[in-house]
Every structure is written in C-alpha cells, then in structure tokens.
Design an enzyme around this catalytic site. Sequence first.
Site, PDB file in Angstrom:
ATOM      1  N   ASN A 198       0.783  -1.207   0.076  1.00 20.97           N
ATOM      2  CA  ASN A 198       0.006   0.225   0.102  1.00 20.97           C
ATOM      3  C   ASN A 198       1.011   1.381  -0.069  1.00 20.97           C
ATOM      4  OD1 ASN A 198       0.869   0.082   2.645  1.00 20.97           O
ATOM      5  ND2 ASN A 198      -1.062  -0.048   3.516  1.00 20.97           N
ATOM      6  N   LYS A 199       2.209   1.119  -0.234  1.00 24.69           N
ATOM      7  CA  LYS A 199       2.956   2.462  -0.138  1.00 24.69           C
ATOM      8  C   LYS A 199       3.251   2.779  -1.479  1.00 24.69           C
ATOM      9  CE  LYS A 199       3.672   1.948   4.471  1.00 24.69           C
ATOM     10  NZ  LYS A 199       2.905   0.946   4.987  1.00 24.69           N
TER      11      LYS A 199
END
Length: 372
Positions: A182-183
């Site tokens: 999710n980065k």
Amino acid sequence: MKPIPVNVPKLDGNEAKYLSQAIESGWISSEGPFVNQFEQQCAKRHGRKYAIAVSSGTAALQCAVDALDLCPGDEVIIPSFTIISCVTPVIESGATPVLVDCDPETFNSAPEQIISAITPRTKAIMLVHIYGLPVDADPVLEIARERGIKIIEDAAEAIGLEYKNRACGSLGDVSAFSFYPNKHITTGEGGMVLTDDDQIAERCLGSRNLCFKESRRFRHERIGWNFRMTNIQAAIGLAQLEKLDQTISRKRWIGKKYNELLDGCASLQLPLAETSYAKNVYWVYPVVLNDCCRIGAPEAMSKLEELKIGTRPFFYPMHKQPVFRKMGLFENQSHGNSERLAEKGFYVPAGIGISEEEIHFVADTLRNTVRN
C-alpha cells in the site's frame, strides 16, 4: 460493482523487465545487483549518503533504533497515534517510550507537544509522518540539534512527500521507509534505512545481516537479524522508484477528486489538502466522523463492506494497547485526540489502481451511509 479493495498497486513500469533480468541472471538472493542499484537510487532521490535495503518497514525501524545504542533509562518520544512497530524496538532496547498526542486535523504530533515532553533523559525523538502529511519538523529539529537529541524519522507513509521543499526521508539522523504493497513504492514486503552518518550506516549494515564480520564470518560481537532484501524485491523497487513522481501525481488527483465529491458533507471531517509547510500526498484517504454523525466508525465501515467497499480503521493508540498495558506501560495516560481518531476515523479505497468510476461510487455510498 465489483469489490473495491482499499489498495490496488500498479506494476506497469519496468517491473516485469527487471524481474526477468534478475531471474535470468540467477541472482535472486540479497547479493544480487539490483539491491545495490535500488539503494543508490533511493539515496540519490532523497539526498542521503547511505540507503540500506531491508526486509520490511518494521525491520528498518528496528535497525534505526538499534543503531542509536539506547540504554535503560534513556527516553524516546513517540506519538501515541501510530503503528506498534514504532514502539516495540524502543522497548526491546531497554529504553523508555514517552508518548505524545496528535493534532486532530493533521493527525501528526504537534511540535509543541513533542518539545514539552523533552527531559534530560531524552535521547531520541521519533517523527512519524501520518496518512499523507508530514510532522512540522523544523521546530523539533532545531531544539534536537541544540540538545544533542537524535531524530528517528518514520517516513513509511511519506514516500515522495516534501516538507518545505525537502524530501521526507531526509530529515532524520536516521530515517525509515516501508515498501509494503500500500506504499507509494512497493517491493511486496521491504524497507529502507537512510542516513548521512557513517557510524549509523555501519551499524545498520551489520544489523540487517546478523552482524557477520568479514574477518571471521561466524564470529559475532553484536546481535543482529536477517533483515536482508532480495534481488527480486529490489528489482521491483527500482522500477517503482522510477515512476514515483507519476504515483504522487495520481495520488493527489485521487485525493482532490474525493475532496470535491465529499465537500459539504456535514458528517465528515475530510483530510487537509495542504498546510503552510506541505501538500498532502494522500497516502490513504482518511475520514473522521463528526460528532453530528449518529453512527460510529465500526458501523459505517460495516455498511461499506456490505457493498464490497474495502475500509481500514485508524491506528489504535499506543497507550491503550492491551499488550503494553499487560507490561505495565502507559498506565493512567490519556491522549484525547488519538483516542477520538481511533474511535471515529477510517480510510476508504485510494490506491493508484482505483478508477474514477469507483471513486464516485465510494464517495456516493459514503455520503449516503453517514447521512442516513
């Protein structure tokens, strides 16, 4: 409408090309050339002397804390509103974590709260950039320099974010990134430690590799871990880094679109688009239920999940964590803003793979959910 997960990463650059090169070369371990290339380019991007690739953001924080050689009695100031990875390495070092509350609008620790928590025993301050905006760092950096206090910067959620035209990840004596899916850069799992300090870099290089010594490989003078990043992970990371500017542009577009669609919804506190020192990169799209809303975050999230819209709750405050309470830590502490955000806040799908149609559906459904 098909399910809309909280995050959908995009691997549409050179990821497949570099992966193929790594596989064809046979270098799939941590000794492959992409690890060094990824480190070099990450250091260059953030104006740092050293970048040390590791297996996760948690590993990066563990190495960062270990590099400061903290002792029992030392204090480290940390936000209560954060992930547990920030606190555990401090506890394991024998030092004492000192918690501070957060600002209710930026979600970050306010400089005055951090500064007021400094004592003669303060050896380090952990600046944790939360949800897409940075800590207002300069006042803290100034007093830290004056008093010889080290700065650990957790920039896991701030890849590509700038503070007063300086890259987040360049502000701390030692800084940490996470490359979870999710980065803004993902390697599947992975992280990076950044620093300009020769001694910190040397300790981190040892810590990630079981503290092997070149002179005698299986003779150890310090405890270390296997926190190595593989060549395959680094190949993906290098490709992701190449398109970071596009990712940030896309994330800001997603945030702006949500802001437009949810503007005027009395039940919701929307994220700040910018402050005097930074523009939001919308790592996630967080919302907080205002007091006029008749339902709480768990109920709102449940209703969205019923319609196949993924959500995630906000951080649970460190001072209320059951595991730390069992250890006798943070007794009788209260950090009201952190507690309220944990109760009222959650975030909705905002990964770079989300479509405009999906954003409209999420926004409309969210409006109806909190209104009804």
